[in-house]
Design a protein around this motif. Sequence first.
Motif, PDB file in Angstrom:
ATOM      1  N   MET A 211      46.803  43.453  39.752  1.00 13.58           N
ATOM      2  CA  MET A 211      46.392  42.541  38.673  1.00 13.58           C
ATOM      3  C   MET A 211      46.519  43.162  37.291  1.00 13.58           C
ATOM      4  SD  MET A 211      43.114  40.572  40.332  1.00 13.58           S
ATOM      5  CE  MET A 211      42.695  39.901  38.726  1.00 13.58           C
ATOM      6  N   TYR A 212      46.846  44.426  37.209  1.00 17.13           N
ATOM      7  CA  TYR A 212      47.127  45.032  35.913  1.00 17.13           C
ATOM      8  C   TYR A 212      48.524  44.654  35.432  1.00 17.13           C
ATOM      9  CZ  TYR A 212      47.173  48.608  32.236  1.00 17.13           C
ATOM     10  OH  TYR A 212      47.219  49.250  31.023  1.00 17.13           O
ATOM     11  N   ASP A 213      49.396  44.282  36.370  1.00 18.51           N
ATOM     12  CA  ASP A 213      50.787  43.970  36.040  1.00 18.51           C
ATOM     13  C   ASP A 213      51.109  42.485  36.047  1.00 18.51           C
ATOM     14  OD1 ASP A 213      51.301  46.655  35.779  1.00 18.51           O
ATOM     15  OD2 ASP A 213      52.266  46.875  37.727  1.00 18.51           O
ATOM     16  N   LEU A 214      50.322  41.683  36.752  1.00 24.84           N
ATOM     17  CA  LEU A 214      50.615  40.249  36.837  1.00 24.84           C
ATOM     18  C   LEU A 214      49.333  39.483  37.114  1.00 24.84           C
ATOM     19  CD1 LEU A 214      50.719  39.399  40.193  1.00 24.84           C
ATOM     20  CD2 LEU A 214      52.677  40.920  40.007  1.00 24.84           C
ATOM     21  N   PRO A 215      49.306  38.187  36.817  1.00 25.17           N
ATOM     22  CA  PRO A 215      48.089  37.405  37.028  1.00 25.17           C
ATOM     23  C   PRO A 215      47.689  37.384  38.500  1.00 25.17           C
ATOM     24  CG  PRO A 215      49.691  36.177  35.720  1.00 25.17           C
ATOM     25  CD  PRO A 215      50.402  37.380  36.248  1.00 25.17           C
ATOM     26  N   GLY A 216      46.395  37.481  38.752  1.00 22.91           N
ATOM     27  CA  GLY A 216      45.918  37.440  40.125  1.00 22.91           C
ATOM     28  C   GLY A 216      44.445  37.126  40.185  1.00 22.91           C
ATOM     29  N   SER A 217      43.988  36.786  41.386  1.00 22.49           N
ATOM     30  CA  SER A 217      42.563  36.543  41.595  1.00 22.49           C
ATOM     31  C   SER A 217      42.280  36.529  43.083  1.00 22.49           C
ATOM     32  CB  SER A 217      42.117  35.214  40.961  1.00 22.49           C
ATOM     33  OG  SER A 217      40.712  35.059  41.058  1.00 22.49           O
ATOM     34  N   CYS A 218      41.017  36.788  43.418  1.00 23.53           N
ATOM     35  CA  CYS A 218      40.554  36.764  44.809  1.00 23.53           C
ATOM     36  C   CYS A 218      39.400  35.787  44.920  1.00 23.53           C
ATOM     37  CB  CYS A 218      40.114  38.167  45.236  1.00 23.53           C
ATOM     38  SG  CYS A 218      39.403  38.248  46.896  1.00 23.53           S
ATOM     39  N   ILE A 219      39.520  34.816  45.812  1.00 26.47           N
ATOM     40  CA  ILE A 219      38.410  33.906  46.071  1.00 26.47           C
ATOM     41  C   ILE A 219      37.508  34.543  47.127  1.00 26.47           C
ATOM     42  CG2 ILE A 219      39.803  32.553  47.733  1.00 26.47           C
ATOM     43  CD1 ILE A 219      36.922  31.236  45.471  1.00 26.47           C
ATOM     44  N   ARG A 220      36.279  34.740  46.801  1.00 31.05           N
ATOM     45  CA  ARG A 220      35.294  35.257  47.752  1.00 31.05           C
ATOM     46  C   ARG A 220      34.581  34.061  48.376  1.00 31.05           C
ATOM     47  NH1 ARG A 220      34.749  40.636  47.371  1.00 31.05           N
ATOM     48  NH2 ARG A 220      35.855  41.598  45.615  1.00 31.05           N
ATOM     49  N   VAL A 221      34.520  34.060  49.703  1.00 28.47           N
ATOM     50  CA  VAL A 221      33.971  32.908  50.430  1.00 28.47           C
ATOM     51  C   VAL A 221      32.744  33.354  51.209  1.00 28.47           C
ATOM     52  CG1 VAL A 221      34.448  31.082  52.098  1.00 28.47           C
ATOM     53  CG2 VAL A 221      36.292  31.927  50.608  1.00 28.47           C
ATOM     54  N   ALA A 222      31.645  32.634  51.032  1.00 28.76           N
ATOM     55  CA  ALA A 222      30.379  33.017  51.646  1.00 28.76           C
ATOM     56  C   ALA A 222      30.417  32.860  53.168  1.00 28.76           C
ATOM     57  CB  ALA A 222      29.248  32.180  51.063  1.00 28.76           C
ATOM     58  N   PHE A 223      29.898  33.900  53.855  1.00 30.24           N
ATOM     59  CA  PHE A 223      29.726  33.789  55.316  1.00 30.24           C
ATOM     60  C   PHE A 223      28.502  34.548  55.805  1.00 30.24           C
ATOM     61  CE2 PHE A 223      31.473  37.968  55.298  1.00 30.24           C
ATOM     62  CZ  PHE A 223      31.283  38.538  56.545  1.00 30.24           C
ATOM     63  N   VAL A 224      27.821  35.255  54.905  1.00 24.69           N
ATOM     64  CA  VAL A 224      26.589  35.968  55.244  1.00 24.69           C
ATOM     65  C   VAL A 224      25.511  35.573  54.243  1.00 24.69           C
ATOM     66  CG1 VAL A 224      27.661  37.965  56.357  1.00 24.69           C
ATOM     67  CG2 VAL A 224      27.373  37.953  53.874  1.00 24.69           C
ATOM     68  N   ASP A 225      24.287  36.002  54.516  1.00 28.90           N
ATOM     69  CA  ASP A 225      23.178  35.725  53.613  1.00 28.90           C
ATOM     70  C   ASP A 225      23.459  36.299  52.225  1.00 28.90           C
ATOM     71  OD1 ASP A 225      20.108  34.915  53.532  1.00 28.90           O
ATOM     72  OD2 ASP A 225      20.311  36.832  52.464  1.00 28.90           O
ATOM     73  N   GLU A 226      22.951  35.640  51.220  1.00 23.90           N
ATOM     74  CA  GLU A 226      23.238  36.043  49.844  1.00 23.90           C
ATOM     75  C   GLU A 226      22.723  37.445  49.523  1.00 23.90           C
ATOM     76  OE1 GLU A 226      23.203  34.022  45.370  1.00 23.90           O
ATOM     77  OE2 GLU A 226      22.354  32.959  47.094  1.00 23.90           O
ATOM     78  N   LYS A 227      21.748  37.934  50.278  1.00 21.69           N
ATOM     79  CA  LYS A 227      21.216  39.272  50.033  1.00 21.69           C
ATOM     80  C   LYS A 227      21.972  40.360  50.796  1.00 21.69           C
ATOM     81  CE  LYS A 227      16.531  37.561  49.180  1.00 21.69           C
ATOM     82  NZ  LYS A 227      15.106  37.609  49.636  1.00 21.69           N
ATOM     83  N   ALA A 228      22.917  39.988  51.622  1.00 24.28           N
ATOM     84  CA  ALA A 228      23.650  40.965  52.426  1.00 24.28           C
ATOM     85  C   ALA A 228      24.611  41.780  51.560  1.00 24.28           C
ATOM     86  CB  ALA A 228      24.414  40.263  53.538  1.00 24.28           C
ATOM     87  N   SER A 229      24.911  42.985  52.022  1.00 19.97           N
ATOM     88  CA  SER A 229      25.835  43.876  51.316  1.00 19.97           C
ATOM     89  C   SER A 229      27.025  44.193  52.202  1.00 19.97           C
ATOM     90  CB  SER A 229      25.141  45.185  50.934  1.00 19.97           C
ATOM     91  OG  SER A 229      24.061  44.956  50.061  1.00 19.97           O
ATOM     92  N   PRO A 230      28.213  44.398  51.601  1.00 19.25           N
ATOM     93  CA  PRO A 230      29.361  44.858  52.390  1.00 19.25           C
ATOM     94  C   PRO A 230      29.078  46.207  53.038  1.00 19.25           C
ATOM     95  CG  PRO A 230      30.025  44.137  50.191  1.00 19.25           C
ATOM     96  CD  PRO A 230      28.541  44.208  50.188  1.00 19.25           C
TER      97      PRO A 230
END
Length: 396
Positions: free
Chosen positions: A321-340
């Motif tokens: 993404m430093y060289d061209l436009p980009g993005s990542c959609i993050r999609v919920a599947f765990v509790d909002e308080k959970a951590s990777p």
Amino acid sequence: MDRKQDLFEHIDAMASELTALSDFIFDHPEKGLEEHQACALLTDFLAREGFDVERGLVGMDTAFRASFDNRSGDGKGPSIGLLCEYDALEDLGHACGHHMQGPAIVGAASALKALCGDRPFRLVVYGTPAEETVGGKILMKERGCFQDIDVALMMHGSPTTTTDVRCLALISYEVTFLGRSAHAAIAPEKGRSALDALLLACQGIEFLREHVRDETRLHYTILDAGGPSNVIPARAKGEFSLRSYSTDYVDSVAKRVRDLFRGAALMAGVTCEIEEKPRYQAKIPVLALNELLMDNARRLEAPTLRPPREKTGSTDFGNVMYDLPGSCIRVAFVDEKASPHSEDYLRAGKSPEAHRCVLLGAKILAATCWDLVEREETLKAIQGEFGERKEELSRV
């Protein structure tokens, strides 16, 4: 005709196959650069769907490129990249949700090829190994990948459905100081302490904190102190990491830190070896692209919709993404308080919520790709914003 609805129905028709892929990858975790089963599953799927598949890309056994191109000879039409990861965490498994990315990506790619062939575009799927370890996208970019796409898109399982704005550029060093050993009690004057130099370097980092921007992060740890206290150590090793939301600024800090290492060695009368790890660049945010992804997430009533995350850590996707436009959609599947990298992610890895995440990720990406294919001005506006933001950040 509602093209997006057609895309969604195509993906729904593949639901059992896509979720089975996700479950298999989850059940057979493979660490970075060893993702042979995951890579084979995904490339075999894409080959069956009629994509031109290149395996073992740029000398990396588990990297791949799969493309579909229906543009005319003049090359008119967008070239869209879909990137996926599939590496697991060593001794922990798929506690970051990477098992869902490949199935979502190939589902989106299948739908686009099947239903949007009446428009000129190229679709390129990149399989990018070893995100968790060596930063596979960094190596792939250095070897010429991603130059054939106009925009890069990803998906990632998450506690919320959202996008990111900024990430930290990262430069890391392993520094080995080399001195001369001696008995610390009988002949200390004959020794030159590598540990002294390492401690001086750590202290130098502490003094440097006062003279860098507020959002700069400086970390260090001692990897090898050199041995017992009654021996002057001839060798000591430390790891140092520098971060900033500006790639250019962290580069300037790195020069000062390298001088600091050499100065510490000079003060202790030893030498030093500086090994730099692959550099992580800070992404150039494109808010219009983020919003396009979120518009499609809202249409699909994705769970736990939240505003963009303004600040995040470091990622090898930042180098793309430093060289061209980009993005990542993050999609919920765990509790909002959970951590990777947690048991919460592991417990949810094959849950109904994880399966829904795969399908939603595929649908959001497919719909966003269609937006870029259908309206030429959308991509032009995104590219324009990218150029403006990159120029603006270079002046900071």
